[in-house]
Design a protein around this motif. Structure first.
Motif, PDB file in Angstrom:
ATOM      1  N   ASP A 195       0.731  -1.142   0.048  1.00 11.68           N
ATOM      2  CA  ASP A 195       0.017   0.136  -0.074  1.00 11.68           C
ATOM      3  C   ASP A 195       0.862   1.328  -0.149  1.00 11.68           C
ATOM      4  N   TYR A 196       0.628   2.089  -1.079  1.00 13.17           N
ATOM      5  CA  TYR A 196       1.386   3.339  -1.064  1.00 13.17           C
ATOM      6  C   TYR A 196       0.607   4.131  -2.044  1.00 13.17           C
ATOM      7  N   THR A 197       0.333   5.441  -1.418  1.00  7.60           N
ATOM      8  CA  THR A 197      -0.455   6.541  -2.052  1.00  7.60           C
ATOM      9  C   THR A 197      -2.048   5.810  -2.108  1.00  7.60           C
ATOM     10  N   PHE A 198      -2.348   4.903  -1.502  1.00 10.57           N
ATOM     11  CA  PHE A 198      -3.701   4.450  -1.407  1.00 10.57           C
ATOM     12  C   PHE A 198      -4.617   4.617  -0.289  1.00 10.57           C
ATOM     13  N   PHE A 199      -4.006   4.433   0.957  1.00 12.45           N
ATOM     14  CA  PHE A 199      -4.483   4.496   2.364  1.00 12.45           C
ATOM     15  C   PHE A 199      -4.448   6.114   2.409  1.00 12.45           C
ATOM     16  N   CYS A 200      -3.585   6.859   2.070  1.00 14.10           N
ATOM     17  CA  CYS A 200      -3.652   8.003   2.207  1.00 14.10           C
ATOM     18  C   CYS A 200      -4.546   9.025   1.321  1.00 14.10           C
ATOM     19  N   ALA A 201      -5.122   8.203   0.246  1.00 10.66           N
ATOM     20  CA  ALA A 201      -5.951   8.596  -0.718  1.00 10.66           C
ATOM     21  C   ALA A 201      -7.186   8.703  -0.418  1.00 10.66           C
ATOM     22  N   MET A 202      -7.662   7.848   0.604  1.00 11.77           N
ATOM     23  CA  MET A 202      -8.941   7.556   0.853  1.00 11.77           C
ATOM     24  C   MET A 202      -9.437   8.576   2.069  1.00 11.77           C
ATOM     25  N   HIS A 203     -10.722   9.130   2.052  1.00 11.74           N
ATOM     26  CA  HIS A 203     -11.187   9.968   2.800  1.00 11.74           C
ATOM     27  C   HIS A 203     -11.218   9.158   4.413  1.00 11.74           C
ATOM     28  N   PRO A 204     -10.922   9.961   5.312  1.00 15.76           N
ATOM     29  CA  PRO A 204     -10.812   9.365   6.544  1.00 15.76           C
ATOM     30  C   PRO A 204     -11.944   8.561   6.819  1.00 15.76           C
ATOM     31  N   SER A 205     -13.137   8.920   6.458  1.00 14.00           N
ATOM     32  CA  SER A 205     -14.388   8.034   7.031  1.00 14.00           C
ATOM     33  C   SER A 205     -14.305   6.593   6.208  1.00 14.00           C
ATOM     34  N   MET A 206     -13.432   6.589   5.398  1.00 16.65           N
ATOM     35  CA  MET A 206     -13.252   5.157   4.742  1.00 16.65           C
ATOM     36  C   MET A 206     -12.026   4.142   5.271  1.00 16.65           C
ATOM     37  N   ARG A 207     -11.391   4.899   6.364  1.00  9.53           N
ATOM     38  CA  ARG A 207     -10.099   4.112   6.645  1.00  9.53           C
ATOM     39  C   ARG A 207     -10.573   2.693   7.541  1.00  9.53           C
ATOM     40  N   LYS A 208     -11.653   2.729   8.382  1.00 10.84           N
ATOM     41  CA  LYS A 208     -12.031   1.398   9.293  1.00 10.84           C
ATOM     42  C   LYS A 208     -12.546   0.435   8.210  1.00 10.84           C
ATOM     43  N   ASP A 209     -13.041   0.609   6.866  1.00 11.66           N
ATOM     44  CA  ASP A 209     -13.270  -0.288   5.943  1.00 11.66           C
ATOM     45  C   ASP A 209     -12.042  -0.663   5.049  1.00 11.66           C
ATOM     46  N   TRP A 210     -11.078   0.038   4.824  1.00  6.02           N
ATOM     47  CA  TRP A 210      -9.821  -0.085   4.163  1.00  6.02           C
ATOM     48  C   TRP A 210      -9.071  -1.055   5.272  1.00  6.02           C
ATOM     49  N   ALA A 211      -8.941  -0.976   6.587  1.00  2.48           N
ATOM     50  CA  ALA A 211      -8.373  -1.751   7.642  1.00  2.48           C
ATOM     51  C   ALA A 211      -9.154  -3.376   7.499  1.00  2.48           C
ATOM     52  N   LYS A 212     -10.543  -3.136   7.441  1.00  2.00           N
ATOM     53  CA  LYS A 212     -11.318  -4.571   7.608  1.00  2.00           C
ATOM     54  C   LYS A 212     -10.920  -5.193   6.278  1.00  2.00           C
ATOM     55  N   ARG A 213     -10.804  -4.550   4.960  1.00  2.00           N
ATOM     56  CA  ARG A 213     -10.625  -5.204   3.984  1.00  2.00           C
ATOM     57  C   ARG A 213      -9.423  -5.847   3.777  1.00  2.00           C
ATOM     58  N   MET A 214      -8.376  -5.105   4.292  1.00  2.00           N
ATOM     59  CA  MET A 214      -7.002  -5.758   4.371  1.00  2.00           C
ATOM     60  C   MET A 214      -6.781  -7.113   5.129  1.00  2.00           C
ATOM     61  N   THR A 215      -7.662  -7.228   6.264  1.00  3.49           N
ATOM     62  CA  THR A 215      -7.750  -8.611   6.928  1.00  3.49           C
ATOM     63  C   THR A 215      -8.298  -9.639   6.353  1.00  3.49           C
ATOM     64  N   GLU A 216      -9.133  -9.335   5.337  1.00  5.68           N
ATOM     65  CA  GLU A 216      -9.761 -10.135   4.311  1.00  5.68           C
ATOM     66  C   GLU A 216      -8.956 -10.488   3.376  1.00  5.68           C
ATOM     67  N   LEU A 217      -8.359  -9.797   2.715  1.00  8.67           N
ATOM     68  CA  LEU A 217      -7.426 -10.080   1.630  1.00  8.67           C
ATOM     69  C   LEU A 217      -5.935 -10.789   1.963  1.00  8.67           C
ATOM     70  N   LEU A 218      -5.435 -10.567   3.240  1.00 11.72           N
ATOM     71  CA  LEU A 218      -4.257 -11.040   3.482  1.00 11.72           C
ATOM     72  C   LEU A 218      -4.271 -12.391   3.979  1.00 11.72           C
ATOM     73  N   ARG A 219      -3.386 -13.344   3.731  1.00 11.88           N
ATOM     74  CA  ARG A 219      -3.683 -14.751   3.985  1.00 11.88           C
ATOM     75  C   ARG A 219      -3.092 -14.798   5.434  1.00 11.88           C
ATOM     76  N   ALA A 220      -4.064 -15.208   6.358  1.00  9.33           N
ATOM     77  CA  ALA A 220      -3.577 -15.507   7.725  1.00  9.33           C
ATOM     78  C   ALA A 220      -2.372 -16.542   8.282  1.00  9.33           C
ATOM     79  N   SER A 221      -1.230 -16.020   7.720  1.00  5.37           N
ATOM     80  CA  SER A 221      -0.054 -17.008   7.847  1.00  5.37           C
ATOM     81  C   SER A 221       0.922 -16.274   8.344  1.00  5.37           C
ATOM     82  N   PRO A 222       2.133 -16.681   8.971  1.00  4.65           N
ATOM     83  CA  PRO A 222       3.286 -15.860   9.509  1.00  4.65           C
ATOM     84  C   PRO A 222       4.099 -15.434   8.175  1.00  4.65           C
TER      85      PRO A 222
END
Length: 284
Positions: free
Chosen positions: A164-191
């Motif tokens: 993530d570069y110039t993606f999170f900072c491009a989001m309106h602050p109201s969208m940040r909680k959804d950004w974080a939740k979506r990252m947990t959905e897309l990233l594999r649960a692995s060390p």
């Protein structure tokens, strides 16, 4: 505007971008970016070359993020809001299979053009590993419809690396909680799976608005510790840290945080010192 004063030019571009995006709100926000790509004459975030900070991370911090292979297969990476695709090519040259995701169809055309012109500028870093596969896909980061366009047989919709570069900072602050939740959905649960964020801009006053919006390290820390939850902000627009609130069950943990050896000029102070941070996150 003359480029003799880079700081003034950057400030002017930020104000112009802010004025443009102020016309879009709520679910129409992504259309503002789409319109910029359709016009094609004002893309101030487009550096035209891959991130030096990502290159430094891949070259010098493999002990944290690992290599491009896992259990005999290539790791799969995602670059959301990939723009012209410069970081997609860089990751592929290191051996990752990479999806560059863009909402704007004109951005995908720019990716194809860039790849055709510049793919020779990204030599494979390890001949034995070879270059990874690149796919440029049109879709909404927050929805699953684009999964079918990726075309990886047996793919479960998870990634081993997200940049993530110039993606999170491009989001309106109201969208940040959804950004974080979506990252947990897309990233594999692995060390061995990592979200890599280039934290920028970190010194811009939050009250000045955006995009790009000010995103100092504590902004990532609070949102990725409480994905999908409302985070408190003060009257100036800064995140209010609350050490008494426990992390969410689906929280990410930060496993690495450093100033990269180099970054784009816009991420440096007036003396040329790197202000940007790289942060690395995993499922707990």
């Amino acid at each position: 505007m003359s480029t003799a004063n880079p700081a003034a030019a950057t400030a002017a571009n930020r104000e112009k971008l802010k004025s443009h995006m102020a016309q879009y709100s709520g679910s129409s926000y992504v259309q503002g970016w789409d319109e910029l790509w359709n016009k094609g004459d004002f893309l101030p975030w487009d550096r035209g070359s891959p991130s030096p900070a990502l290159a430094d991370t891949l070259l010098n911090h493999a002990k944290v993020i690992g290599g491009p292979f896992l259990d005999g297969r290539r790791k799969r990476a995602l670059v959301p809001g990939c723009g012209r695709g410069v970081d997609v090519l860089l990751l592929a040259s290191f051996g990752y299979d990479v999806v560059g995701l863009e909402y704007a169809e004109k951005a995908l055309a720019a990716c194809e053009e860039y790849v055709n012109k510049h793919k020779g500028s990204y030599p494979v870093k390890d001949v034995k590993m070879g270059q990874g596969e690149m796919k440029f896909v049109q879709g909404d980061f927050y929805k699953d419809e684009w999964f079918s366009k990726v075309g990886w047989e047996g793919w479960d919709g998870k990634f081993d690396l997200i940049y993530d570069y110039t993606f999170f900072c491009a989001m309106h602050p109201s969208m940040r909680k959804d950004w974080a939740k979506r990252m947990t959905e897309l990233l594999r649960a692995s060390p061995q799976a990592n979200l890599v964020c280039l934290e920028f801009p970190i010194s811009k006053p939050a009250k000045s608005g955006g995009p790009p919006f000010s995103v100092p390290p504590k902004t990532y820390l609070e949102h990725l510790s409480h994905p999908g939850e409302e985070i408190a902000y003060d009257s100036e627009g800064n995140v209010k840290m609350n050490p008494l609130v426990e992390s969410s069950p689906n929280a990410f943990e930060r496993v690495g945080h450093w100033h990269p050896a180099d970054t784009h000029q816009v991420g440096k102070d007036k003396d040329g010192n790197v202000e940007d941070y790289i942060s690395v996150w995993r499922h707990r």
